[in-house]
Motif scaffolding. Structure first.
Motif, PDB file in Angstrom:
ATOM      1  N   ALA A   8       0.829  -1.208   0.000  1.00 50.91           N
ATOM      2  CA  ALA A   8       0.000   0.000   0.000  1.00 50.91           C
ATOM      3  C   ALA A   8       0.864   1.258   0.000  1.00 50.91           C
ATOM      4  O   ALA A   8       0.594   2.225  -0.732  1.00 50.91           O
ATOM      5  CB  ALA A   8      -0.927  -0.021   1.229  1.00 50.91           C
ATOM      6  N   TRP A   9       1.942   1.218   0.792  1.00 50.09           N
ATOM      7  CA  TRP A   9       2.848   2.380   0.795  1.00 50.09           C
ATOM      8  C   TRP A   9       3.485   2.582  -0.568  1.00 50.09           C
ATOM      9  O   TRP A   9       3.598   3.693  -1.075  1.00 50.09           O
ATOM     10  CB  TRP A   9       3.933   2.187   1.854  1.00 50.09           C
ATOM     11  CG  TRP A   9       5.075   3.144   1.668  1.00 50.09           C
ATOM     12  CD1 TRP A   9       5.149   4.409   2.128  1.00 50.09           C
ATOM     13  CD2 TRP A   9       6.267   2.921   0.908  1.00 50.09           C
ATOM     14  NE1 TRP A   9       6.316   5.004   1.708  1.00 50.09           N
ATOM     15  CE2 TRP A   9       7.021   4.103   0.964  1.00 50.09           C
ATOM     16  CE3 TRP A   9       6.749   1.823   0.193  1.00 50.09           C
ATOM     17  CZ2 TRP A   9       8.238   4.223   0.333  1.00 50.09           C
ATOM     18  CZ3 TRP A   9       7.969   1.958  -0.428  1.00 50.09           C
ATOM     19  CH2 TRP A   9       8.708   3.135  -0.359  1.00 50.09           C
ATOM     20  N   HIS A  12       1.076   4.085  -3.062  1.00 51.58           N
ATOM     21  CA  HIS A  12       0.828   5.484  -2.729  1.00 51.58           C
ATOM     22  C   HIS A  12       2.013   6.348  -3.141  1.00 51.58           C
ATOM     23  O   HIS A  12       1.845   7.458  -3.693  1.00 51.58           O
ATOM     24  CB  HIS A  12       0.547   5.602  -1.233  1.00 51.58           C
ATOM     25  CG  HIS A  12       0.219   6.992  -0.783  1.00 51.58           C
ATOM     26  ND1 HIS A  12       1.161   7.835  -0.223  1.00 51.58           N
ATOM     27  CD2 HIS A  12      -0.945   7.700  -0.834  1.00 51.58           C
ATOM     28  CE1 HIS A  12       0.596   8.998   0.059  1.00 51.58           C
ATOM     29  NE2 HIS A  12      -0.705   8.934  -0.287  1.00 51.58           N
ATOM     30  N   ARG A  15       2.081   6.800  -6.910  1.00 53.53           N
ATOM     31  CA  ARG A  15       1.019   7.690  -7.372  1.00 53.53           C
ATOM     32  C   ARG A  15       1.375   9.161  -7.157  1.00 53.53           C
ATOM     33  O   ARG A  15       1.124  10.011  -8.022  1.00 53.53           O
ATOM     34  CB  ARG A  15      -0.274   7.339  -6.639  1.00 53.53           C
ATOM     35  CG  ARG A  15      -1.446   8.210  -7.033  1.00 53.53           C
ATOM     36  CD  ARG A  15      -2.646   7.831  -6.211  1.00 53.53           C
ATOM     37  NE  ARG A  15      -3.766   8.732  -6.495  1.00 53.53           N
ATOM     38  CZ  ARG A  15      -4.915   8.703  -5.825  1.00 53.53           C
ATOM     39  NH1 ARG A  15      -5.075   7.816  -4.837  1.00 53.53           N
ATOM     40  NH2 ARG A  15      -5.884   9.544  -6.132  1.00 53.53           N
ATOM     41  N   HIS A  16       1.993   9.454  -6.028  1.00 52.23           N
ATOM     42  CA  HIS A  16       2.288  10.834  -5.688  1.00 52.23           C
ATOM     43  C   HIS A  16       3.683  11.273  -6.131  1.00 52.23           C
ATOM     44  O   HIS A  16       4.102  12.391  -5.832  1.00 52.23           O
ATOM     45  CB  HIS A  16       2.135  11.060  -4.174  1.00 52.23           C
ATOM     46  CG  HIS A  16       0.705  11.031  -3.721  1.00 52.23           C
ATOM     47  ND1 HIS A  16       0.051   9.851  -3.451  1.00 52.23           N
ATOM     48  CD2 HIS A  16      -0.194  12.034  -3.498  1.00 52.23           C
ATOM     49  CE1 HIS A  16      -1.189  10.107  -3.078  1.00 52.23           C
ATOM     50  NE2 HIS A  16      -1.369  11.433  -3.097  1.00 52.23           N
ATOM     51  N   ALA A  64       5.432   9.794   0.139  1.00 48.51           N
ATOM     52  CA  ALA A  64       4.561  10.811  -0.464  1.00 48.51           C
ATOM     53  C   ALA A  64       4.873  12.192   0.089  1.00 48.51           C
ATOM     54  O   ALA A  64       5.503  12.319   1.145  1.00 48.51           O
ATOM     55  CB  ALA A  64       3.110  10.440  -0.187  1.00 48.51           C
ATOM     56  N   ALA A  68       0.521  15.334   2.534  1.00 45.71           N
ATOM     57  CA  ALA A  68      -0.375  14.187   2.641  1.00 45.71           C
ATOM     58  C   ALA A  68      -1.268  14.336   3.863  1.00 45.71           C
ATOM     59  O   ALA A  68      -0.942  15.007   4.832  1.00 45.71           O
ATOM     60  CB  ALA A  68       0.443  12.895   2.741  1.00 45.71           C
ATOM     61  N   LEU A  72      -2.680   9.294   5.833  1.00 47.68           N
ATOM     62  CA  LEU A  72      -1.571   8.760   5.045  1.00 47.68           C
ATOM     63  C   LEU A  72      -0.244   8.945   5.760  1.00 47.68           C
ATOM     64  O   LEU A  72       0.640   8.089   5.701  1.00 47.68           O
ATOM     65  CB  LEU A  72      -1.537   9.447   3.682  1.00 47.68           C
ATOM     66  CG  LEU A  72      -2.673   9.072   2.721  1.00 47.68           C
ATOM     67  CD1 LEU A  72      -2.575   9.876   1.449  1.00 47.68           C
ATOM     68  CD2 LEU A  72      -2.652   7.583   2.420  1.00 47.68           C
ATOM     69  N   ARG A  76       2.183   6.003   6.670  1.00 46.15           N
ATOM     70  CA  ARG A  76       3.597   5.962   6.302  1.00 46.15           C
ATOM     71  C   ARG A  76       4.476   5.709   7.510  1.00 46.15           C
ATOM     72  O   ARG A  76       5.396   4.896   7.485  1.00 46.15           O
ATOM     73  CB  ARG A  76       3.984   7.270   5.623  1.00 46.15           C
ATOM     74  CG  ARG A  76       5.424   7.294   5.123  1.00 46.15           C
ATOM     75  CD  ARG A  76       5.725   8.605   4.433  1.00 46.15           C
ATOM     76  NE  ARG A  76       5.698   9.697   5.376  1.00 46.15           N
ATOM     77  CZ  ARG A  76       5.195  10.901   5.118  1.00 46.15           C
ATOM     78  NH1 ARG A  76       4.636  11.143   3.946  1.00 46.15           N
ATOM     79  NH2 ARG A  76       5.222  11.857   6.027  1.00 46.15           N
TER      80      ARG A  76
END
Length: 367
Positions: A8-9, A12, A15-16, A64, A68, A72, A76
């Motif tokens: 998941a990290w 993310h 994406r960022h 990210a 954020a 998030l 993180r």
């Protein structure tokens, strides 16, 4: 938690990454972390602190943006915290770099571990287990001498002389350096009769020479048996005669050494070392044989490569010393010829000073 949170990290962060000017470099680095994670599924790279620590540091740097959300940000921190906890827990987890496994079940293809288990079993008197572990070791690493010797020891303890001889032959055939003093001591103890060891000697040249070099120092009689068997098998090979010559000198039998040296010279008349062997054998006699010594050294000098100044100087020095002996006398011009030649030969400082002390009285009247 790590299996769920780390992917998941990563998603993310990918994406960022576009929010940064170096988005392409960030995504390439994240792909590198993905490759490392995939490798760790089949290997143990993250078990090593030197791999895991920089991976965690890189993960933190690629996280990210600071804008954020709180959720998030917490995610993180939790992910990196769990990763750090996993690294810190490694020394307390078995089968990692902090706990090298000594279990055959965990490391079934590790030949050194099988050899270690074979030694332990033999020390405990369980020679059946020792044989099993030794067989596994030689299957996994057939080029290792120790595994075959362990197998030979287990066979000997179980009263199987045939298997012991076969394993010993396999061990000797794999020698890749001169036999150690410990190996020679073991062989002489197991095979006290020289002909017994000669029957097990390797046929290939390299391991045979390695075995001979070890035996010449500690067990010259066994070395003589090996060389004699080799001469009988291949009477036109001069190398066994060279070894028999060395053995005879080691046993202080100069007459026998002279016999083998002359046979060696007969098979290799252009080998300068064969001529020098004859000279060494003559010098080992208690009674001087000056004429024969001079003849051997003159023949050696004829066979030396003129481009090999070092070897030529060594032969000339020996010949000059032999010619300086009073009986029978030699023409002075021959002595001066050798002295002049010897003066120009390359040599180290010690040898050069020794030669100067030899030739200076002869060349005292020359410019």
């Amino acid at each position: 938690l790590l299996v769920v949170l780390l992917p998941a990290w990563w998603l993310h962060a990918m994406r960022h990454a576009g929010r940064h000017e170096d988005a392409r470099a960030r995504r390439v680095a994240l792909l590198g972390l993905l490759a490392l994670a995939l490798q760790s599924l089949a290997d143990f790279s993250l078990d090593f602190l030197g791999v895991a620590a920089p991976a965690c540091a890189l993960a933190g740097a690629l996280s990210a943006p600071h804008r954020a959300t709180l959720g998030l940000r917490a995610l993180r921190r939790l992910t990196i915290g769990l990763a750090g906890l996993a690294v810190a827990a490694v020394p307390f987890i078995a089968s990692t770099w902090a706990w090298p496994s000594t279990s055959v079940a965990v490391r079934p293809l590790h030949a050194p571990l099988h050899r270690q288990r074979a030694r332990e079993a033999a020390s405990a008197g369980d020679f059946t287990a020792a044989e099993q572990r030794a067989r596994a070791a030689v299957r996994l690493q057939p080029g290792n001498v120790d595994g075959w010797l362990l197998l030979a020891g287990a066979a000997q303890a179980q009263g199987d002389p045939g298997a012991e001889r076969r394993a010993t032959m396999e061990a000797l055939a794999r020698l890749h350096r001169a036999a150690s003093p410990e190996l020679v001591e073991y062989l002489v103890q197991r095979f006290p009769a020289p002909h017994q060891l000669a029957a097990l000697a390797p046929r290939a040249d390299e391991p045979w020479q390695h075995l001979m070099h070890g035996l010449l120092v500690q067990a010259p009689r066994h070395a003589e048996a090996l060389a004699a068997a080799r001469v009988w098998r291949d009477p036109k090979d001069p190398r066994p005669l060279r070894d028999r010559f060395e053995v005879a000198l080691a046993l202080e039998r100069p007459a026998l050494a002279l016999h083998h040296a002359r046979l060696w010279r007969g098979l290799a008349p252009h080998d300068v070392h064969a001529h020098l062997a004859v000279a060494r054998a003559l010098q080992a006699h208690r009674s001087p044989r000056t004429a024969a010594l001079r003849e051997a050294l003159e023949l050696a000098l004829l066979e030396v490569d003129p481009r090999d100044g070092k070897l030529r100087g060594a032969v000339e020095e020996q010949l000059l010393r032999a010619l300086l002996r009073p009986d029978p006398p030699v023409a002075r011009e021959r002595l001066l010829q050798l002295a002049r030649a010897l003066r120009s030969r390359p040599a180290d400082d010690v040898t050069h000073r020794r030669r100067l002390a030899l030739i200076e009285p002869l060349l005292a009247d020359e410019p």
